[in-house]
Design an enzyme around this catalytic site. Structure first.
Site, short mmCIF file in Angstrom:
data_model
loop_
_atom_site.label_atom_id
_atom_site.label_comp_id
_atom_site.label_asym_id
_atom_site.label_seq_id
_atom_site.Cartn_x
_atom_site.Cartn_y
_atom_site.Cartn_z
N HIS A 21 -7.92 -5.56 -0.27
CA HIS A 21 -6.67 -4.88 0.05
C HIS A 21 -5.93 -5.70 1.10
O HIS A 21 -5.97 -5.40 2.30
CB HIS A 21 -6.97 -3.47 0.56
CG HIS A 21 -5.78 -2.55 0.56
ND1 HIS A 21 -5.09 -2.21 -0.58
CD2 HIS A 21 -5.16 -1.88 1.58
CE1 HIS A 21 -4.11 -1.38 -0.28
NE2 HIS A 21 -4.13 -1.17 1.03
N ASP A 25 -9.95 -4.87 -4.69
CA ASP A 25 -9.40 -3.92 -3.71
C ASP A 25 -10.29 -2.68 -3.61
O ASP A 25 -10.39 -1.91 -4.56
CB ASP A 25 -7.98 -3.51 -4.12
CG ASP A 25 -7.23 -2.80 -3.03
OD1 ASP A 25 -7.87 -2.13 -2.20
OD2 ASP A 25 -5.99 -2.90 -3.00
N SER A 53 0.84 -1.19 0.00
CA SER A 53 0.00 0.00 0.00
C SER A 53 0.88 1.25 0.00
O SER A 53 1.72 1.42 -0.88
CB SER A 53 -0.95 -0.05 1.20
OG SER A 53 -1.98 0.89 1.08
#
Length: 233
Positions: free
Chosen positions: A208, A177, A123
């Site tokens: 995610h 996601d 991320s």
């Protein structure tokens, strides 16, 4: 450079006298502990001893989370993740880039060849891995960018380090996601490929997060980029 000048980190070594390093950045709101358990899950059979370095991002307020103070590599504002923001936190991105560059230099000072250093991140951490690795002046072993995107893309062509023009890049993204939508990762891959970078792309039916299939693919990629120290020109 003293220890006080560096980010706090967690370190795990897979054997004595490591000859390779993986610097792995966590995502927004997590900390260096987040990916520590994955080391035990990786099949690194046949590789030299590796030092895994998990830094803690600085504490700072994050706009998209109502200004709540948490560990973050840079601020995120409303619209940043949808491509609508005109002022993403470039200053914060570059500040974290500088901090990770210091950690790379520490690994080199500890006897690890730059070509045996991998930058990895999930991320926000993956964004910083790309930002730093593509601009770092010495050749690195590779960049692993998980569920993330390419920050400061408009400046990459003029800032890219020639030493890392051929750096192996592993990118992975979940098709479901909801945090960093799949097109953000896919579009970043396209930008990198248009600039001449070789991207090993993986996608998984997941949100995610990280899945077991991805862990296997990560291990395979690490075995590939770290199997022959200093092999990359």
């Amino acid at each position: 450079m003293t220890q006080q000048d560096l980010l706090e980190t967690i370190e795990i070594e897979t054997g004595r006298n490591p000859t390779a390093s993986v610097i792995w950045m966590h995502g927004l709101g997590a900390d260096g502990n987040d990916f520590v358990p994955i080391v035990r899950e990786l099949d690194l059979t046949g590789l030299q001893p590796i030092r895994f370095v998990f830094p803690h991002a600085p504490m700072q307020p994050v706009t998209i989370n109502n200004g709540y103070v948490m560990r973050a590599w840079y601020d995120v504002s409303y619209g940043d993740l949808e491509g609508r923001s005109k002022r993403p936190d470039e200053k914060g991105v570059r500040s974290s880039q500088a901090e990770i560059a210091k950690l790379i230099e520490r690994e080199i000072a500890r006897g690890i060849a730059s070509r045996s250093v991998v930058l990895a991140g999930f991320s926000q951490g993956g964004a910083i891995a790309l930002q730093t690795g593509l601009r770092f002046p010495r050749a690195l072993a590779g960049i692993m960018a998980l569920s993330t995107y390419l920050p400061c893309a408009e400046s990459l062509q003029r800032e890219a380090a020639p030493a890392n023009a051929g750096i192996p890049v592993f990118m992975a993204h979940g098709t479901e996601d909801p945090v960093l939508p799949y097109p953000m990762g896919a579009n970043s891959r396209q930008v990198l490929e248009q600039l001449g970078y070789g991207v090993e792309w993986h996608e998984y039916v997941m949100p995610h997060s990280v899945c077991s299939e991805e862990v296997r693919d990560i291990a395979g990629w690490l075995r590939k980029v770290l199997s022959v120290p200093n092999a990359r020109p």
